[in-house]
Design an enzyme around this catalytic site. Sequence first.
Site, PDB file in Angstrom:
ATOM      1  N   HIS A 361       0.809  -1.214   0.000  1.00 35.80           N
ATOM      2  CA  HIS A 361       0.000   0.000   0.000  1.00 35.80           C
ATOM      3  C   HIS A 361       0.840   1.261   0.000  1.00 35.80           C
ATOM      4  O   HIS A 361       0.424   2.286  -0.520  1.00 35.80           O
ATOM      5  CB  HIS A 361      -1.026  -0.051   1.118  1.00 35.80           C
ATOM      6  CG  HIS A 361      -2.163  -0.940   0.745  1.00 35.80           C
ATOM      7  ND1 HIS A 361      -2.151  -2.284   1.019  1.00 35.80           N
ATOM      8  CD2 HIS A 361      -3.274  -0.699   0.028  1.00 35.80           C
ATOM      9  CE1 HIS A 361      -3.237  -2.817   0.514  1.00 35.80           C
ATOM     10  NE2 HIS A 361      -3.942  -1.878  -0.092  1.00 35.80           N
ATOM     11  N   ARG A 468     -10.446   5.028  -0.774  1.00 37.80           N
ATOM     12  CA  ARG A 468      -9.941   4.117   0.265  1.00 37.80           C
ATOM     13  C   ARG A 468     -10.086   4.818   1.614  1.00 37.80           C
ATOM     14  O   ARG A 468      -9.232   5.612   1.996  1.00 37.80           O
ATOM     15  CB  ARG A 468      -8.466   3.792   0.023  1.00 37.80           C
ATOM     16  CG  ARG A 468      -8.196   2.877  -1.164  1.00 37.80           C
ATOM     17  CD  ARG A 468      -6.704   2.570  -1.243  1.00 37.80           C
ATOM     18  NE  ARG A 468      -6.402   1.459  -2.131  1.00 37.80           N
ATOM     19  CZ  ARG A 468      -5.984   1.582  -3.382  1.00 37.80           C
ATOM     20  NH1 ARG A 468      -5.818   2.776  -3.911  1.00 37.80           N
ATOM     21  NH2 ARG A 468      -5.712   0.515  -4.101  1.00 37.80           N
ATOM     22  N   ARG A 504     -15.298   2.859  -0.123  1.00 40.09           N
ATOM     23  CA  ARG A 504     -15.091   1.496   0.371  1.00 40.09           C
ATOM     24  C   ARG A 504     -15.079   1.509   1.888  1.00 40.09           C
ATOM     25  O   ARG A 504     -14.459   2.390   2.492  1.00 40.09           O
ATOM     26  CB  ARG A 504     -13.777   0.961  -0.178  1.00 40.09           C
ATOM     27  CG  ARG A 504     -13.523  -0.479   0.206  1.00 40.09           C
ATOM     28  CD  ARG A 504     -12.358  -1.047  -0.545  1.00 40.09           C
ATOM     29  NE  ARG A 504     -11.098  -0.470  -0.096  1.00 40.09           N
ATOM     30  CZ  ARG A 504      -9.914  -0.818  -0.606  1.00 40.09           C
ATOM     31  NH1 ARG A 504      -9.860  -1.694  -1.592  1.00 40.09           N
ATOM     32  NH2 ARG A 504      -8.811  -0.278  -0.154  1.00 40.09           N
ATOM     33  N   GLU A 602     -11.984  -9.664  -5.312  1.00 38.19           N
ATOM     34  CA  GLU A 602     -10.536  -9.730  -5.102  1.00 38.19           C
ATOM     35  C   GLU A 602     -10.092 -11.012  -4.422  1.00 38.19           C
ATOM     36  O   GLU A 602      -8.919 -11.352  -4.430  1.00 38.19           O
ATOM     37  CB  GLU A 602     -10.033  -8.505  -4.332  1.00 38.19           C
ATOM     38  CG  GLU A 602     -10.721  -8.234  -3.016  1.00 38.19           C
ATOM     39  CD  GLU A 602     -10.230  -6.951  -2.340  1.00 38.19           C
ATOM     40  OE1 GLU A 602      -9.207  -6.390  -2.761  1.00 38.19           O
ATOM     41  OE2 GLU A 602     -10.894  -6.516  -1.383  1.00 38.19           O
ATOM     42  N   ASN A 625      -5.250  -6.064  -7.585  1.00 37.16           N
ATOM     43  CA  ASN A 625      -4.040  -6.228  -6.757  1.00 37.16           C
ATOM     44  C   ASN A 625      -4.145  -7.467  -5.878  1.00 37.16           C
ATOM     45  O   ASN A 625      -3.247  -8.303  -5.843  1.00 37.16           O
ATOM     46  CB  ASN A 625      -3.831  -5.013  -5.847  1.00 37.16           C
ATOM     47  CG  ASN A 625      -3.850  -3.713  -6.612  1.00 37.16           C
ATOM     48  OD1 ASN A 625      -3.587  -3.700  -7.805  1.00 37.16           O
ATOM     49  ND2 ASN A 625      -4.178  -2.628  -5.938  1.00 37.16           N
ATOM     50  N   ASP A 626      -5.261  -7.554  -5.177  1.00 39.22           N
ATOM     51  CA  ASP A 626      -5.415  -8.722  -4.310  1.00 39.22           C
ATOM     52  C   ASP A 626      -5.760  -9.965  -5.110  1.00 39.22           C
ATOM     53  O   ASP A 626      -5.315 -11.057  -4.784  1.00 39.22           O
ATOM     54  CB  ASP A 626      -6.476  -8.452  -3.236  1.00 39.22           C
ATOM     55  CG  ASP A 626      -5.878  -7.648  -2.093  1.00 39.22           C
ATOM     56  OD1 ASP A 626      -4.796  -8.030  -1.629  1.00 39.22           O
ATOM     57  OD2 ASP A 626      -6.476  -6.639  -1.694  1.00 39.22           O
ATOM     58  N   ARG A 636       1.880  -9.682  -1.873  1.00 38.90           N
ATOM     59  CA  ARG A 636       2.143  -8.450  -2.625  1.00 38.90           C
ATOM     60  C   ARG A 636       3.141  -7.533  -1.932  1.00 38.90           C
ATOM     61  O   ARG A 636       3.624  -6.571  -2.509  1.00 38.90           O
ATOM     62  CB  ARG A 636       0.826  -7.694  -2.888  1.00 38.90           C
ATOM     63  CG  ARG A 636       0.104  -7.271  -1.631  1.00 38.90           C
ATOM     64  CD  ARG A 636      -1.331  -6.875  -1.919  1.00 38.90           C
ATOM     65  NE  ARG A 636      -1.487  -5.453  -2.180  1.00 38.90           N
ATOM     66  CZ  ARG A 636      -2.669  -4.837  -2.246  1.00 38.90           C
ATOM     67  NH1 ARG A 636      -3.795  -5.515  -2.104  1.00 38.90           N
ATOM     68  NH2 ARG A 636      -2.751  -3.563  -2.481  1.00 38.90           N
ATOM     69  N   CYS A 673     -10.529  -1.453 -10.224  1.00 42.23           N
ATOM     70  CA  CYS A 673      -9.897  -0.350  -9.502  1.00 42.23           C
ATOM     71  C   CYS A 673      -8.501  -0.715  -9.007  1.00 42.23           C
ATOM     72  O   CYS A 673      -7.865   0.043  -8.303  1.00 42.23           O
ATOM     73  CB  CYS A 673     -10.763   0.125  -8.348  1.00 42.23           C
ATOM     74  SG  CYS A 673     -11.040  -1.132  -7.106  1.00 42.23           S
TER      75      CYS A 673
HETATM   76  C1  PEP Z   1      -7.076  -4.222  -4.939  1.00 44.72           C
HETATM   77  O1  PEP Z   1      -6.878  -5.148  -4.151  1.00 44.72           O
HETATM   78  O2  PEP Z   1      -6.854  -4.317  -6.166  1.00 44.72           O
HETATM   79  C2  PEP Z   1      -7.565  -2.921  -4.465  1.00 44.72           C
HETATM   80  C3  PEP Z   1      -7.950  -2.004  -5.305  1.00 44.72           C
HETATM   81  O3  PEP Z   1      -7.566  -2.697  -3.138  1.00 44.72           O
HETATM   82  P1  PEP Z   1      -6.272  -2.461  -2.245  1.00 44.72           P
HETATM   83  O4  PEP Z   1      -5.096  -2.274  -3.162  1.00 44.72           O
HETATM   84  O5  PEP Z   1      -6.527  -1.268  -1.413  1.00 44.72           O
HETATM   85  O6  PEP Z   1      -6.183  -3.720  -1.454  1.00 44.72           O
HETATM   86 MG    MG Z   2      -7.658  -5.103  -2.130  1.00 46.34          MG
END
Ligand code: PEP
Ligand code: MG
Length: 753
Positions: A361, A468, A504, A602, A625-626, A636, A673
């Site tokens: 993050h 976020r 979110r 995710e 991402n997740d 990650r 996203c």
């Molecule tokens: C994701 O997981 O792609 C996402 C947008 O949320 P975050 O990166 O905040 O976990």
């Molecule tokens: Mg996420």
Amino acid sequence: MLDTLRRIVQEVNGARSLDAALATMVRRIRKAMRTDVCSIYLFDRERDRLVLMDTIGLRTQAVGVVTMRLGEGLVGLVGQREEPLNLEDAPAHPQFRYFVETGEERFSSFLGVPIIHQRRMLGVLVVQQQEKRRFDEGDEAFLVTMAAQLAGVLAHALVSGTLNRRAEPDGQAMFSGVAASPGMAIGEIVVIAPPADLDSVPDLIPTDPDAEVVRLHAALAHVREDIRKAGARLASRISTQELALFDVYQQMLGDAALGNEVEKRIREGQWAPGALADVVRRHTQYLERVDDGYLRERAADIRDLGRRVLARLQEGNELTPSTYPDNAILVGDEISAATLGELPRGRLAALVSIRGSSNSHVAILARAMGIPTVLGMVDLPLPRINGAKAILDGHRGRLFVRPDAQLAKRYERLIKEEQALAEVLEHEQHLPSETSDGYKMPLMVNTGLAVDVVAQLKPRVSGVGLYRTEVPFMMNERFPSEQEQTRLYHEQLSSFAPLPVVMRTLDIGGDKDLPYFPINEANPFLGWRGIRVTLDHPEVLMVQMRAMLMASRELDNLRILLPMITSVDEVDTALRLLARAREELAEDGIEVASPKVGVMIEVPATLYQLSALAERVDFFSVGSNDLTQYLLAVDRNNARVASLYDACHPAVLNALARLATESQQLGVPASVCGELAGDPAGALLLMGMGFDALSMNAPSLPRVRAAIRRVSIEDARSLVSETLSLPTTAVVRAHLRQRLNDWQIGHLLPPQD
Ligand code: PEP
Ligand code: MG
């Protein structure tokens, strides 16, 4: 055996220079294995040779002089094959080569093992014995284990130029890490130390040793006073024997003990916190080795006292905005998303951290803030780089310390070119996001940072695709109150109204910790995260939902998004809570329209529950991402596996394509996203797959818009069909680059070497 191993690794780890580490290694290993000789050779990539770096048993004149190519002699053979070699009669081996300088002819048995770190051979560790001795299986296993453990420590100590002993210690050096946020910067390094942690105090050379000594004595005096007070407070409640311990502490802190030693270390060229850490380490290492319970406990006392003194030393010594140089390249062992929020944005040119990876993050925040960043720079020697001039290359994941004039010129030119491209792209930002044949691809922005930065984007986007909410939570010292949240959310909603804003619910856990709500888990990304936390704390979720609803009064542009959904019942519970929040407001006479609710896709489980989810919610938002991390089983936040993490892995792309088609069949709008949406090549793929919107951090918008405007929807669709059958991530990436080059938009991708 395990104990010996651990002790050696600890000692080597504690060594303050590569030379000291190597010396410790050969001495300790020789002793543990009871052999005549232990030597270490390191591989000098520039010269393409193994170099004898230290030995105990061979002639010391040979150090730095004896070198061999891979495959040359027995050591070269171990290096080339990357396998152990165990010989009873070494001179009889056809590959044996005699190096006069070493006096080696006297030794007949030989055991050599390669030192390998992350697939790279760093060197060879050798033990030898005069009489014929067959090193047994146990010896071999010990040395292999030793080498594997030391590899990590060595990789850390091995920095460019160190191998070449004639090199200027302060000369130009390059370090590599994981590219985490694009861009390049030239500036001055500022090393930040985390609070009161003796193990992560960086070594720094003091500019004014006298001032450091004064600081030290003031801190010692403070702690002595703290301890005197603590002793006085406890005097009536503890025995005289226990009370005597406080006197022992006072003595330890006295000038004759710790004070003098630390002062001496400062005079040798170490700043006060580093000198303190060195002295504490030396004492505790010694005491921990002694076979005596009482003394081992004293080691713990010294550490504790050390921490207290360190805390005092750090007091009032925090970097304040005014103490930052203008173009600060901030370097730390770990820079968290929360720290990032507190930094003086105006002076921050770039960020470097030893921990973290491209999808942590902190990386996402750095990208949103447009700060070039390299994470996972595990080999960076924090000593000696504070205050140095440096260049950070966030595209290629590199840091150049003390660059020479030629390199600095080259980067000045590259930075200018990048600025020029940004200016060119800026000219088309007011134009619609549509393909050359008129297909509209709504672009949205991810937010969470200060509104004023993104509000000016309103005319250029179709709304906020991901707010976020955890970011403002991270920058607080407690959960923000309902009123505070309402104010914050209202600011977001009103700045973008009438455009939709997807808020979110709190998504903490994983690598997003709240300082006031720490979660310590072995596997945080598989643990208490996102909706799992907030459903266990309905009081927190209810406050947040009420604040969101209140804030949306008369605006009607709120959408609520639930993170980390794994099962349908989590959605049902969250929807029930939301309904209750609305009812509670209605009871207070506040009527709020029911917002649209969506779930993050995710966790891979949701891919197989789309129709059940579709019955309950209004939209899907894909967290690539997740989804990537969970589909590929790659943390990650872990730099060691960073090269395995890529949303363009064929499995992820196929999952995304199927998801887009299924959502269409179910009639549920689906957007993306995650960071893939902000990658020009990724955005074209997602558009071709049929996603309804792409949401990304603000700095990614110009390149993505430019890419979309230069292709047709048919181009994007064929890109998808060509790509989905490709076998590996590397092939996919190469193909994408090729196609973007064909369409003359290759320059929108991050530069490659
Ligand atoms: C994701 O997981 O792609 C996402 C947008 O949320 P975050 O990166 O905040 O976990
Ligand atoms: Mg996420």
